[in-house]
Design a protein around this motif. Structure first.
Motif, PDB file in Angstrom:
ATOM      1  N   HIS A 216       0.836  -1.204   0.000  1.00 21.66           N
ATOM      2  CA  HIS A 216       0.000   0.000   0.000  1.00 21.66           C
ATOM      3  C   HIS A 216       0.869   1.252   0.000  1.00 21.66           C
ATOM      4  N   LYS A 217       0.229   2.374  -0.281  1.00 21.71           N
ATOM      5  CA  LYS A 217       0.784   3.700  -0.014  1.00 21.71           C
ATOM      6  C   LYS A 217      -0.282   4.457   0.758  1.00 21.71           C
ATOM      7  N   ALA A 218       0.079   4.966   1.937  1.00 19.78           N
ATOM      8  CA  ALA A 218      -0.896   5.659   2.786  1.00 19.78           C
ATOM      9  C   ALA A 218      -0.414   7.073   3.064  1.00 19.78           C
ATOM     10  N   PHE A 219      -1.344   8.009   2.970  1.00 21.22           N
ATOM     11  CA  PHE A 219      -1.001   9.408   3.213  1.00 21.22           C
ATOM     12  C   PHE A 219      -2.250  10.144   3.676  1.00 21.22           C
ATOM     13  N   VAL A 220      -2.032  11.319   4.222  1.00 19.57           N
ATOM     14  CA  VAL A 220      -3.119  12.191   4.628  1.00 19.57           C
ATOM     15  C   VAL A 220      -3.048  13.447   3.780  1.00 19.57           C
ATOM     16  N   VAL A 221      -4.203  13.902   3.295  1.00 17.50           N
ATOM     17  CA  VAL A 221      -4.243  15.158   2.541  1.00 17.50           C
ATOM     18  C   VAL A 221      -5.074  16.165   3.318  1.00 17.50           C
ATOM     19  N   LYS A 222      -4.719  17.427   3.152  1.00 20.38           N
ATOM     20  CA  LYS A 222      -5.416  18.503   3.849  1.00 20.38           C
ATOM     21  C   LYS A 222      -5.977  19.486   2.830  1.00 20.38           C
ATOM     22  N   TYR A 223      -7.241  19.843   3.017  1.00 21.25           N
ATOM     23  CA  TYR A 223      -7.892  20.881   2.226  1.00 21.25           C
ATOM     24  C   TYR A 223      -8.170  22.060   3.146  1.00 21.25           C
ATOM     25  N   ASP A 224      -7.797  23.249   2.681  1.00 19.42           N
ATOM     26  CA  ASP A 224      -7.932  24.450   3.503  1.00 19.42           C
ATOM     27  C   ASP A 224      -8.201  25.623   2.565  1.00 19.42           C
ATOM     28  N   MET A 225      -8.953  26.593   3.032  1.00 15.04           N
ATOM     29  CA  MET A 225      -9.315  27.736   2.179  1.00 15.04           C
ATOM     30  C   MET A 225      -8.087  28.502   1.693  1.00 15.04           C
ATOM     31  N   ASN A 226      -6.967  28.408   2.409  1.00 10.75           N
ATOM     32  CA  ASN A 226      -5.754  29.124   2.022  1.00 10.75           C
ATOM     33  C   ASN A 226      -4.737  28.214   1.330  1.00 10.75           C
ATOM     34  N   GLU A 227      -5.127  26.957   1.085  1.00  3.68           N
ATOM     35  CA  GLU A 227      -4.187  26.008   0.475  1.00  3.68           C
ATOM     36  C   GLU A 227      -4.901  25.295  -0.685  1.00  3.68           C
ATOM     37  N   ASP A 228      -4.856  23.963  -0.734  1.00  5.61           N
ATOM     38  CA  ASP A 228      -5.643  23.229  -1.725  1.00  5.61           C
ATOM     39  C   ASP A 228      -7.094  23.192  -1.263  1.00  5.61           C
ATOM     40  N   VAL A 229      -8.021  23.538  -2.144  1.00  6.01           N
ATOM     41  CA  VAL A 229      -9.441  23.495  -1.758  1.00  6.01           C
ATOM     42  C   VAL A 229     -10.180  22.354  -2.459  1.00  6.01           C
ATOM     43  N   ASP A 230      -9.582  21.798  -3.526  1.00  9.00           N
ATOM     44  CA  ASP A 230     -10.260  20.734  -4.266  1.00  9.00           C
ATOM     45  C   ASP A 230      -9.228  19.787  -4.841  1.00  9.00           C
ATOM     46  N   LEU A 231      -9.709  18.800  -5.596  1.00 14.99           N
ATOM     47  CA  LEU A 231      -8.821  17.829  -6.231  1.00 14.99           C
ATOM     48  C   LEU A 231      -9.382  17.499  -7.602  1.00 14.99           C
ATOM     49  N   SER A 232      -8.561  17.652  -8.631  1.00  9.85           N
ATOM     50  CA  SER A 232      -9.026  17.450 -10.001  1.00  9.85           C
ATOM     51  C   SER A 232      -9.352  15.981 -10.279  1.00  9.85           C
ATOM     52  N   TYR A 233     -10.094  15.774 -11.337  1.00 10.11           N
ATOM     53  CA  TYR A 233     -10.538  14.455 -11.789  1.00 10.11           C
ATOM     54  C   TYR A 233      -9.324  13.584 -12.108  1.00 10.11           C
ATOM     55  N   HIS A 234      -9.307  12.359 -11.583  1.00  6.64           N
ATOM     56  CA  HIS A 234      -8.128  11.504 -11.725  1.00  6.64           C
ATOM     57  C   HIS A 234      -8.481  10.068 -11.360  1.00  6.64           C
ATOM     58  N   TYR A 235      -7.530   9.173 -11.562  1.00  4.07           N
ATOM     59  CA  TYR A 235      -7.634   7.820 -11.015  1.00  4.07           C
ATOM     60  C   TYR A 235      -6.401   7.582 -10.158  1.00  4.07           C
ATOM     61  N   ASP A 236      -6.452   6.536  -9.325  1.00  3.77           N
ATOM     62  CA  ASP A 236      -5.381   6.288  -8.366  1.00  3.77           C
ATOM     63  C   ASP A 236      -4.420   5.218  -8.868  1.00  3.77           C
ATOM     64  N   ASN A 237      -3.194   5.267  -8.381  1.00  2.00           N
ATOM     65  CA  ASN A 237      -2.211   4.226  -8.657  1.00  2.00           C
ATOM     66  C   ASN A 237      -2.418   3.106  -7.641  1.00  2.00           C
ATOM     67  N   ALA A 238      -3.554   2.426  -7.777  1.00  2.00           N
ATOM     68  CA  ALA A 238      -3.959   1.423  -6.799  1.00  2.00           C
ATOM     69  C   ALA A 238      -4.962   0.479  -7.438  1.00  2.00           C
ATOM     70  N   GLU A 239      -5.101  -0.716  -6.839  1.00  6.55           N
ATOM     71  CA  GLU A 239      -6.191  -1.598  -7.236  1.00  6.55           C
ATOM     72  C   GLU A 239      -7.468  -1.232  -6.475  1.00  6.55           C
ATOM     73  N   VAL A 240      -7.338  -0.947  -5.189  1.00  8.74           N
ATOM     74  CA  VAL A 240      -8.479  -0.565  -4.357  1.00  8.74           C
ATOM     75  C   VAL A 240      -8.049   0.606  -3.472  1.00  8.74           C
ATOM     76  N   THR A 241      -8.932   1.581  -3.301  1.00  6.79           N
ATOM     77  CA  THR A 241      -8.635   2.768  -2.483  1.00  6.79           C
ATOM     78  C   THR A 241      -9.646   2.890  -1.351  1.00  6.79           C
TER      79      THR A 241
END
Length: 350
Positions: A216-241
């Motif tokens: 696996h690869k595990a991480f935490v993402v943060k969304y904040d009004m002064n930083e990243d607020v969204d995430l563009s359309y994509h797929y993951d480098n994974a079999e299951v997320t």
């Protein structure tokens, strides 16, 4: 003695890691870069349509790509150096959250796992315990107790405010934490994947490696009004997320799902999915998705990309070719040298 001689597989990257799926945030575009000549030929016309009209703007794009390629080439060494430095200088606020305990898990999640382990468990029976979203094969269920989510976010904020070195999760998320560097892999994420999530994925996704998840690869993402607020359309480098909303207080920012990556967006109707604190969304890695902007507050999400070497050894999900292996540290990108090796202990046949 090598890892493989000792019984533990050695994991690898595919060499497309340094050339493919480089995200240009300003243009919401994933690109491939082998040479400047190839890049101009493949993308210059498209970039002009997207607003990259001057030579200086194009040079800025090339510079950002160069920085990202360099980051990827140095990733293994840089990550190991950060992990060692973090271990030396960082003092956890809540040391107990680094080791998974049953008390952290939501009662409903434990009930679901208990069913999956029972004789005669089936996908149909499991579906009765899960909330399936309008998007096909996207499932919602409680994962953690709210008190644990609060403590985990406090720990992550404490680390974020420390002087310890930090790496970013991936090309698309600029604000977040790589959990292996912080020391969560062995005692928490691996245990969660092997002893709990594997039971669900075996029933829900046997056709895309759900019975054979071995890294696996595990991480935490943060969304904040002064930083990243969204995430563009994509797929993951994974079999299951698995994507778990940890908090804090935020409004809007729902996820949306389209079709599998082979289907053009123009032919896809997207389904919006509310993301509730303490709950997880389980989906196939190749299922296209994104996150709508938050309109206030701050949101933390735990993301676990679960990988099955038996699947990805046949076809790299990022370049759609048989992988060309490059050595990596830890789980790397989940490829192994033996695509037809016997099933390991975490791979269940029915």
């Amino acid at each position: 003695m090598s890892n493989e001689e000792g019984g533990n597989p050695q994991f690898y990257f595919c060499d497309c890691f340094t050339t493919d799926n480089i995200f240009l945030k300003d243009y919401k575009l994933h690109v491939r870069f082998v040479s400047e000549q190839q890049f101009r030929l493949d993308y210059q016309t498209l970039l002009r349509r997207l607003g990259c009209v001057t030579e200086q703007q194009f040079e800025d794009v090339l510079n950002k790509i160069s920085q990202e390629v360099d980051r990827r080439r140095r990733l293994g060494v840089a990550s190991a150096e950060r992990a060692a430095a973090i271990k030396d200088v960082y003092h956890p606020l809540h040391p107990h959250v680094y080791r998974l305990q049953e008390s952290y898990l939501a009662p409903k999640f434990k009930q679901i796992v208990e069913y999956c382990r029972s004789p005669g468990a089936s996908e149909e029976g499991l579906s009765d315990l899960l909330e399936e979203e309008a998007a096909a094969r996207v499932y919602r269920f409680p994962v953690f107790e709210k008190s644990f989510c609060e403590e985990l976010v406090e720990e992550l904020e404490h680390f974020e405010q420390s002087s310890a070195p930090k790496g970013r999760p991936n090309t698309m998320n600029h604000y977040g934490i790589l959990l292996n560097e912080l020391g969560f892999d062995e005692g928490f994420i691996t245990a969660l994947r092997e002893h709990y999530l594997h039971s669900l994925t075996s029933l829900l996704y046997p056709d895309c490696g759900g019975r054979c998840l071995d890294s696996h690869k595990a991480f935490v993402v943060k969304y904040d009004m002064n930083e990243d607020v969204d995430l563009s359309y994509h797929y993951d480098n994974a079999e299951v997320t698995l994507n778990v909303s940890l908090g804090k207080d935020f409004t809007e920012g729902n996820l949306y799902f389209g079709d599998m990556k082979q289907v053009p967006l123009s032919e896809t109707e997207c389904s919006e999915v509310e993301h509730r604190v303490t709950e997880g969304l389980l989906h196939r890695g190749q299922h296209m998705h994104g996150a709508l902007p938050i309109s206030s507050g701050q949101r933390w999400n735990l993301i676990i990309w679960m990988r099955a070497s038996r699947e990805r050894n046949k076809l790299c999900p990022m370049c759609n070719k048989r992988p060309t292996l490059v050595e990596g540290e830890g789980f790397a990108d989940g490829f192994t040298k033996h695509p037809d090796a016997p099933l390991n202990a975490s791979c269940v046949l029915t």
